[in-house]
Design a protein around this motif. Structure first.
Motif, PDB file in Angstrom:
ATOM      1  N   ASN A 126      11.857  -1.436 -24.675  1.00 22.70           N
ATOM      2  CA  ASN A 126      11.373  -2.196 -26.011  1.00 22.70           C
ATOM      3  C   ASN A 126      10.116  -2.552 -25.472  1.00 22.70           C
ATOM      4  N   GLY A 127       9.420  -2.970 -24.166  1.00 28.59           N
ATOM      5  CA  GLY A 127       8.182  -2.759 -24.237  1.00 28.59           C
ATOM      6  C   GLY A 127       7.496  -4.672 -23.597  1.00 28.59           C
ATOM      7  N   VAL A 128       8.347  -5.384 -23.437  1.00 35.87           N
ATOM      8  CA  VAL A 128       8.536  -6.548 -22.535  1.00 35.87           C
ATOM      9  C   VAL A 128       8.422  -6.176 -20.953  1.00 35.87           C
ATOM     10  N   ILE A 129       8.303  -4.769 -20.735  1.00 35.99           N
ATOM     11  CA  ILE A 129       7.717  -4.864 -19.742  1.00 35.99           C
ATOM     12  C   ILE A 129       6.349  -3.753 -19.929  1.00 35.99           C
ATOM     13  N   ASP A 130       5.340  -4.335 -19.328  1.00 40.64           N
ATOM     14  CA  ASP A 130       3.805  -3.289 -19.751  1.00 40.64           C
ATOM     15  C   ASP A 130       4.398  -2.358 -18.711  1.00 40.64           C
ATOM     16  N   THR A 131       4.112  -2.123 -17.663  1.00 41.13           N
ATOM     17  CA  THR A 131       4.108  -1.065 -16.908  1.00 41.13           C
ATOM     18  C   THR A 131       5.351  -0.485 -15.858  1.00 41.13           C
ATOM     19  N   VAL A 132       5.371   0.510 -15.248  1.00 42.64           N
ATOM     20  CA  VAL A 132       5.659   1.140 -13.572  1.00 42.64           C
ATOM     21  C   VAL A 132       4.735   0.493 -12.566  1.00 42.64           C
ATOM     22  N   THR A 133       5.524   0.768 -11.430  1.00 40.88           N
ATOM     23  CA  THR A 133       4.912   0.892 -10.679  1.00 40.88           C
ATOM     24  C   THR A 133       5.547   1.533  -9.303  1.00 40.88           C
ATOM     25  N   SER A 134       4.830   2.855  -7.594  1.00 40.40           N
ATOM     26  CA  SER A 134       5.932   3.646  -7.351  1.00 40.40           C
ATOM     27  C   SER A 134       6.208   2.832  -6.776  1.00 40.40           C
ATOM     28  N   ASP A 135       5.665   1.639  -6.351  1.00 37.37           N
ATOM     29  CA  ASP A 135       6.165   0.626  -5.523  1.00 37.37           C
ATOM     30  C   ASP A 135       5.927   1.787  -3.546  1.00 37.37           C
ATOM     31  N   HIS A 136       5.129   1.910  -3.713  1.00 34.44           N
ATOM     32  CA  HIS A 136       4.544   3.401  -2.796  1.00 34.44           C
ATOM     33  C   HIS A 136       4.392   2.336  -1.302  1.00 34.44           C
ATOM     34  N   ILE A 137       5.256   2.817  -0.147  1.00 33.22           N
ATOM     35  CA  ILE A 137       5.277   1.520   0.868  1.00 33.22           C
ATOM     36  C   ILE A 137       6.123   2.997   2.184  1.00 33.22           C
ATOM     37  N   PRO A 138       4.393   3.315   2.203  1.00 27.52           N
ATOM     38  CA  PRO A 138       5.246   4.325   4.016  1.00 27.52           C
ATOM     39  C   PRO A 138       5.252   4.203   5.021  1.00 27.52           C
ATOM     40  N   LEU A 139       6.575   4.434   5.715  1.00 28.92           N
ATOM     41  CA  LEU A 139       6.559   3.392   6.522  1.00 28.92           C
ATOM     42  C   LEU A 139       6.844   4.652   8.499  1.00 28.92           C
ATOM     43  N   ASN A 140       6.408   4.011   9.474  1.00 29.27           N
ATOM     44  CA  ASN A 140       7.005   4.566  10.990  1.00 29.27           C
ATOM     45  C   ASN A 140       8.554   4.582  10.765  1.00 29.27           C
ATOM     46  N   ILE A 141       8.868   6.176  11.481  1.00 32.60           N
ATOM     47  CA  ILE A 141      10.602   5.719  11.464  1.00 32.60           C
ATOM     48  C   ILE A 141      10.905   4.246  12.128  1.00 32.60           C
ATOM     49  N   GLU A 142       9.740   4.548  13.243  1.00 30.97           N
ATOM     50  CA  GLU A 142      10.597   3.179  14.328  1.00 30.97           C
ATOM     51  C   GLU A 142      10.411   1.466  13.418  1.00 30.97           C
ATOM     52  N   HIS A 143      10.294   1.714  12.254  1.00 28.47           N
ATOM     53  CA  HIS A 143      10.344   0.466  11.289  1.00 28.47           C
ATOM     54  C   HIS A 143      11.619   0.813  10.651  1.00 28.47           C
ATOM     55  N   LYS A 144      12.449   2.032  10.352  1.00 21.41           N
ATOM     56  CA  LYS A 144      13.754   2.038   9.427  1.00 21.41           C
ATOM     57  C   LYS A 144      14.482   1.954  10.540  1.00 21.41           C
ATOM     58  N   ALA A 145      14.465   2.993  11.759  1.00 21.75           N
ATOM     59  CA  ALA A 145      15.379   3.586  12.056  1.00 21.75           C
ATOM     60  C   ALA A 145      16.303   2.416  13.489  1.00 21.75           C
ATOM     61  N   VAL A 146      16.235   1.345  12.513  1.00 23.12           N
ATOM     62  CA  VAL A 146      16.711   0.151  13.403  1.00 23.12           C
ATOM     63  C   VAL A 146      18.059   0.092  12.584  1.00 23.12           C
ATOM     64  N   GLU A 147      18.650  -1.363  13.208  1.00 22.72           N
ATOM     65  CA  GLU A 147      19.594  -2.388  12.514  1.00 22.72           C
ATOM     66  C   GLU A 147      18.658  -2.645  11.195  1.00 22.72           C
ATOM     67  N   PHE A 148      19.941  -3.150  10.021  1.00 20.97           N
ATOM     68  CA  PHE A 148      19.214  -3.450   9.035  1.00 20.97           C
ATOM     69  C   PHE A 148      18.426  -4.641   8.992  1.00 20.97           C
ATOM     70  N   ASP A 149      18.647  -5.990  10.131  1.00 19.74           N
ATOM     71  CA  ASP A 149      18.157  -6.834   9.249  1.00 19.74           C
ATOM     72  C   ASP A 149      16.507  -6.938  10.458  1.00 19.74           C
ATOM     73  N   GLN A 150      17.001  -6.025  11.220  1.00 22.26           N
ATOM     74  CA  GLN A 150      15.066  -5.722  11.608  1.00 22.26           C
ATOM     75  C   GLN A 150      14.656  -4.755  11.430  1.00 22.26           C
ATOM     76  N   ALA A 151      14.838  -3.624  10.483  1.00 20.90           N
ATOM     77  CA  ALA A 151      13.607  -2.844   9.578  1.00 20.90           C
ATOM     78  C   ALA A 151      12.915  -3.595   8.780  1.00 20.90           C
ATOM     79  N   SER A 152      11.988  -2.736   8.668  1.00 22.91           N
ATOM     80  CA  SER A 152      10.822  -3.491   7.557  1.00 22.91           C
ATOM     81  C   SER A 152      11.471  -3.095   5.774  1.00 22.91           C
ATOM     82  N   TYR A 153      10.728  -3.679   5.155  1.00 25.90           N
ATOM     83  CA  TYR A 153      10.731  -4.014   3.615  1.00 25.90           C
ATOM     84  C   TYR A 153       9.672  -2.706   3.678  1.00 25.90           C
TER      85      TYR A 153
END
Length: 327
Positions: A206-233
């Protein structure tokens, strides 16, 4: 647009010029966003005017909220003189605390620290009031809640200087995806519940939100292959953005929200006409497929969309007298 989450972050004229010269001649036209504050530490304004002269399209301390309300006010008053745009990340850090996921009926059973939606909504309400006071242009990136949509809807009835965006990931995913603690779904802002997701889709339609973003945040595997609370966003988002939108919207609306950033940030929109340099995207809107690792061309494979069924596939681009194919 290239958000200032690279190192070093652009905070003066030379930083913007460096990004432009480094990316000149590529098929993709890079539109740099400069820091709002020096070192993104929220204390002193960066060299906003000089960056805008050099080609910065807005100013943003990437994923860092502006906690000092007076600094936001002063910044908005300053950029108004040269029609600049400040982006303010919508999160009150005191309310957010150390929460990593949304606070809802699904997440309270996961044993992960939660963050209430009000942390976003209080910040947006404050920012709207400051923008209204100054009359300067404010963009609120990556909103995620129904109340945020409503706040911006009401603000737009009174003021013309406020815009906002939503991440494509938040249009397609919700907290149900967190059940197996897959760190690819650890995003900032956090995924919300299905009701909030539906409100975002409606706000976009309905046009309230003007546009979209891919919010593209590439990360190395060591930032994600860890416990959830230790992982990067973060998640990659470039390759899945069109497929998400084409899965949720009709083709005309998908194209509209993908190109509306030109208007939001005051940029000239490419035209298809004689003697104009071609700037085209090539796509198939009807193709259905499962998004897999081979669809991710980034060297980082941290996509939250892996294994999801999408419709609509990007084939390539023609821009800057170059043609690049997806594949």
């Amino acid at each position: 647009m290239l958000n200032p989450n690279n190192q070093p972050n652009p905070q003066d004229e030379s930083g913007i010029n460096y990004l432009k010269s480094k990316t000149e001649g590529n098929a993709v036209t890079v539109l740099p966003v400069g820091n709002f504050t020096l070192q993104q530490n929220g204390q002193h304004l960066a060299e906003l005017y000089d960056m805008q002269k050099a080609g910065a399209v807005s100013f943003y301390d990437f994923k860092k909220s502006i906690q000092n309300t007076n600094l936001l006010k002063v910044g908005l008053q300053y950029v108004k003189s040269f029609d600049g745009i400040i982006q303010s990340y919508p999160q009150d850090n005191h309310l957010a605390g150390s929460g990593m996921v949304n606070e809802d009926e699904t997440t309270i059973h996961l044993g992960i620290k939660t963050m209430p939606a009000i942390a976003e909504e209080v910040q947006i309400a404050r920012d709207i009031q400051v923008a209204a006071y100054t009359g300067a242009r404010l963009h609120i990136p990556t909103i995620t809640t129904a109340a945020s949509v409503q706040l911006i809807k009401e603000a737009k009835k009174k003021y013309s200087n406020i815009s906002c965006s939503v991440s494509t990931n938040h249009l397609f995913l919700d907290t149900n995806d967190l059940s197996d603690f897959n760190t690819h779904f650890k995003l900032e802002p956090p995924l919300r519940d299905e009701k909030q997701k539906g409100a975002l889709i409606n706000g976009l339609k309905n046009g309230v939100i003007d546009t979209v973003t891919s919010d593209h945040i590439p990360l190395n595997i060591e930032h994600k292959a860890v416990e959830f609370d230790q992982a990067s966003y973060g998640s990659t988002g470039l390759e899945s953005a069109y497929g998400i939108l084409q899965s949720l919207l009709d083709t005309e609306k998908a194209i509209e929200v993908l190109t509306s950033g030109y208007q939001v940030f005051g940029l000239p929109k490419p035209k298809i006409k004689i003697d104009e340099t071609a700037n085209l995207s090539l796509f198939i809107p009807t193709e259905k497929y499962t998004f897999m690792k081979n669809d991710v061309h980034s060297s980082s494979k941290n996509s939250a969309l892996l294994g999801k069924k999408l419709k609509g596939k990007a084939l390539g681009i023609i821009n800057n007298k170059k043609t690049v194919w997806n594949g």
